[in-house]
Design an enzyme around this catalytic site. Structure first.
Site, PDB file in Angstrom:
ATOM      1  N   GLN A 140      -3.657 -20.296  19.782  1.00 51.23           N
ATOM      2  CA  GLN A 140      -4.517 -19.357  19.053  1.00 51.23           C
ATOM      3  C   GLN A 140      -4.551 -18.004  19.754  1.00 51.23           C
ATOM      4  O   GLN A 140      -4.959 -17.008  19.166  1.00 51.23           O
ATOM      5  CB  GLN A 140      -5.957 -19.884  19.002  1.00 51.23           C
ATOM      6  N   CYS A 141      -4.173 -17.988  21.045  1.00 54.29           N
ATOM      7  CA  CYS A 141      -4.209 -16.720  21.786  1.00 54.29           C
ATOM      8  C   CYS A 141      -3.129 -15.791  21.253  1.00 54.29           C
ATOM      9  O   CYS A 141      -2.024 -16.226  20.917  1.00 54.29           O
ATOM     10  CB  CYS A 141      -3.942 -16.958  23.266  1.00 54.29           C
ATOM     11  N   THR A 151       1.691  -4.685   4.186  1.00 54.51           N
ATOM     12  CA  THR A 151       1.542  -5.080   5.594  1.00 54.51           C
ATOM     13  C   THR A 151       0.970  -6.491   5.763  1.00 54.51           C
ATOM     14  O   THR A 151       1.207  -7.131   6.779  1.00 54.51           O
ATOM     15  CB  THR A 151       0.616  -4.092   6.342  1.00 54.51           C
ATOM     16  N   THR A 175       0.808  -1.224   0.000  1.00 53.86           N
ATOM     17  CA  THR A 175       0.000   0.000   0.000  1.00 53.86           C
ATOM     18  C   THR A 175       0.836   1.267   0.000  1.00 53.86           C
ATOM     19  O   THR A 175       0.460   2.268  -0.625  1.00 53.86           O
ATOM     20  CB  THR A 175      -0.916   0.003   1.249  1.00 53.86           C
ATOM     21  N   ASP A 211       1.372  -6.631  -4.455  1.00 54.04           N
ATOM     22  CA  ASP A 211       0.609  -6.604  -3.216  1.00 54.04           C
ATOM     23  C   ASP A 211       1.178  -7.769  -2.409  1.00 54.04           C
ATOM     24  O   ASP A 211       1.388  -8.860  -2.953  1.00 54.04           O
ATOM     25  CB  ASP A 211      -0.874  -6.848  -3.547  1.00 54.04           C
ATOM     26  N   SER A 212       1.411  -7.575  -1.124  1.00 61.37           N
ATOM     27  CA  SER A 212       2.129  -8.630  -0.394  1.00 61.37           C
ATOM     28  C   SER A 212       1.317  -9.901  -0.206  1.00 61.37           C
ATOM     29  O   SER A 212       1.857 -10.909   0.247  1.00 61.37           O
ATOM     30  CB  SER A 212       2.654  -8.108   0.944  1.00 61.37           C
ATOM     31  N   SER A 213       0.050  -9.903  -0.578  1.00 62.92           N
ATOM     32  CA  SER A 213      -0.692 -11.174  -0.568  1.00 62.92           C
ATOM     33  C   SER A 213      -0.108 -12.125  -1.605  1.00 62.92           C
ATOM     34  O   SER A 213      -0.380 -13.328  -1.561  1.00 62.92           O
ATOM     35  CB  SER A 213      -2.170 -10.964  -0.898  1.00 62.92           C
ATOM     36  N   THR A 234       3.211  -9.597  14.675  1.00 63.07           N
ATOM     37  CA  THR A 234       2.057 -10.087  13.938  1.00 63.07           C
ATOM     38  C   THR A 234       1.157  -8.901  13.582  1.00 63.07           C
ATOM     39  O   THR A 234       1.131  -7.906  14.304  1.00 63.07           O
ATOM     40  CB  THR A 234       1.330 -11.174  14.781  1.00 63.07           C
TER      41      THR A 234
HETATM   42  N1  ASP Z   1      -2.682  -5.536   0.591  1.00 62.94           N
HETATM   43  C1  ASP Z   1      -1.598  -4.656   0.974  1.00 62.94           C
HETATM   44  C2  ASP Z   1      -0.327  -5.465   0.965  1.00 62.94           C
HETATM   45  O1  ASP Z   1      -0.067  -6.202   1.873  1.00 62.94           O
HETATM   46  C3  ASP Z   1      -1.856  -4.077   2.306  1.00 62.94           C
HETATM   47  C4  ASP Z   1      -0.806  -3.118   2.803  1.00 62.94           C
HETATM   48  O2  ASP Z   1       0.258  -2.947   2.282  1.00 62.94           O
HETATM   49  O3  ASP Z   1      -1.085  -2.475   3.844  1.00 62.94           O
HETATM   50  O4  ASP Z   1       0.429  -5.372   0.019  1.00 62.94           O
END
Ligand code: ASP
Length: 344
Positions: A280-281, A90, A14, A58-60, A167
């Protein structure tokens, strides 16, 4: 006196995105945007060079091949710079920072990951402060000329955190990252304050950086939930291709005590699979001697992930499985802290 020098590595995310006028979605933009939007970069008494990944993502879409390319880039440019700032989306930043913390050995210079929740060209962006402070952190040295933060870290919203302890905890607040089980390494206010007692120091300040880029990704993650069926569990744990499974358990490492559940765990362990227990916590550690369900997991051959994040446990498994074909040796090494990722 020689100016400190920083390599700014832009991978996407982003922070450098702009709205596509056609479909209205955010898309990565080329590096020139930073120089235009952050003229403050020119005010630093530093040499700042840049390197842009192609394609920007995009980091996805991050894959281990990007971590390998990042590790190689940092190794190849290691002697030319005092620190590295990685601009990254992120969404998977905690995975990438964790992976790099394991892949870089004898690191004596800062590798600071940062990004933003709003693009750098938007008036209320958090990207400017994140970027400017990250550069300052990456170039901070003590009186002897040693880096103050010779680690892989994430800097976000005034907080400096160990990368493999971090995280993403908010999809919309500027305060998007947490380090629930390890103290901050620093905090930015009027000044950037570092907390040296929590910062890892290298064994040698002059050793060459070594990298390990062989990763084995035959790992899966299973989040326990009420209503799980034997078929689904068996499919996930005993798949032929899987070498390790991270189970996100309840509370302090608890799991069902039903015989069929434990039988499938035992079957997977007997097949040589590494089963790692993380909670999971958000906060706290796995303790498999506290409750019957945890003890049964331990007795069935499950390895404790202690207080590690799921992100760093996954990256550590990729890394250790890449180093060794011997699952038993990997299991033993999972229990030790390699880069400060667990409190052990
Ligand atoms: N979808 C974006 C990414 O991870 C989100 C971000 O950068 O905040 O590339």
């Amino acid at each position: 006196m020689k100016k400190a020098s920083i390599l700014l590595i832009y991978t996407g995310g982003t922070i450098g995105m702009m709205k596509d006028p056609v479909d209205g979605t955010l898309k990565p933009y080329d590096f020139s945007v930073f120089m235009e939007e952050v003229p403050e970069l020119r005010k630093f008494a530093l040499k700042i060079d840049s390197y842009t990944f192609d394609p920007l993502i995009d980091s996805s879409d991050v894959e281990p091949s990007m971590w390998q390319a990042l590790a190689e880039l940092i190794r190849d440019r290691y002697d030319d710079y005092d620190g590295f700032v990685v601009l990254h989306g992120t969404d998977t930043m905690a995975y990438s920072a964790s992976a790099l913390s394991f892949m870089l050995d004898d690191l004596a210079k800062p590798v600071v990951f940062t990004g933003s929740q709003l693009p750098i060209g938007v008036p209320r962006t958090d990207g400017k402060e994140n970027l400017i402070s990250s550069i300052e952190i990456a170039s901070s040295m003590d009186a002897e000329g040693h880096a103050i933060v010779p680690e892989v870290v994430i800097y976000f919203n005034s907080k400096l955190m160990r990368g493999n302890r971090t995280t993403k905890t908010s999809s919309e607040n500027f305060d998007a990252f947490s380090s629930p089980n390890y103290p901050l390494l620093g905090e930015a206010g009027i000044n950037i304050r570092f907390f040296p007692e929590y910062i890892r120091k290298p064994l040698s300040w002059v050793a060459p950086l070594r990298i390990n880029t062989t990763l084995d990704t035959r790992v899966s993650i299973l989040k326990l939930h009420p209503g799980m069926t034997p078929d689904v569990l068996k499919h996930l744990l005993c798949g032929k291709e899987t070498r390790a499974v991270i189970i996100e358990t309840y509370g302090s490492g608890n799991a069902p005590t039903k015989p069929w559940f434990l039988d499938i765990i035992r079957e997977a362990v007997a097949m040589g699979k590494i089963i790692v227990n993380v909670t999971q916590c958000l906060e706290g550690a796995v303790n498999m001697s506290l409750y019957e369900g945890g003890k049964a997991m331990h007795d069935a051959g499950v390895t404790s992930g202690y207080d590690g994040t799921t992100e760093s446990t996954l990256a550590k498994l990729f890394f250790l499985l890449g180093l060794s074909k011997d699952n038993e040796a990997v299991r033993t090494r999972m229990e030790a802290s390699l880069k400060g990722e667990i409190s052990k």
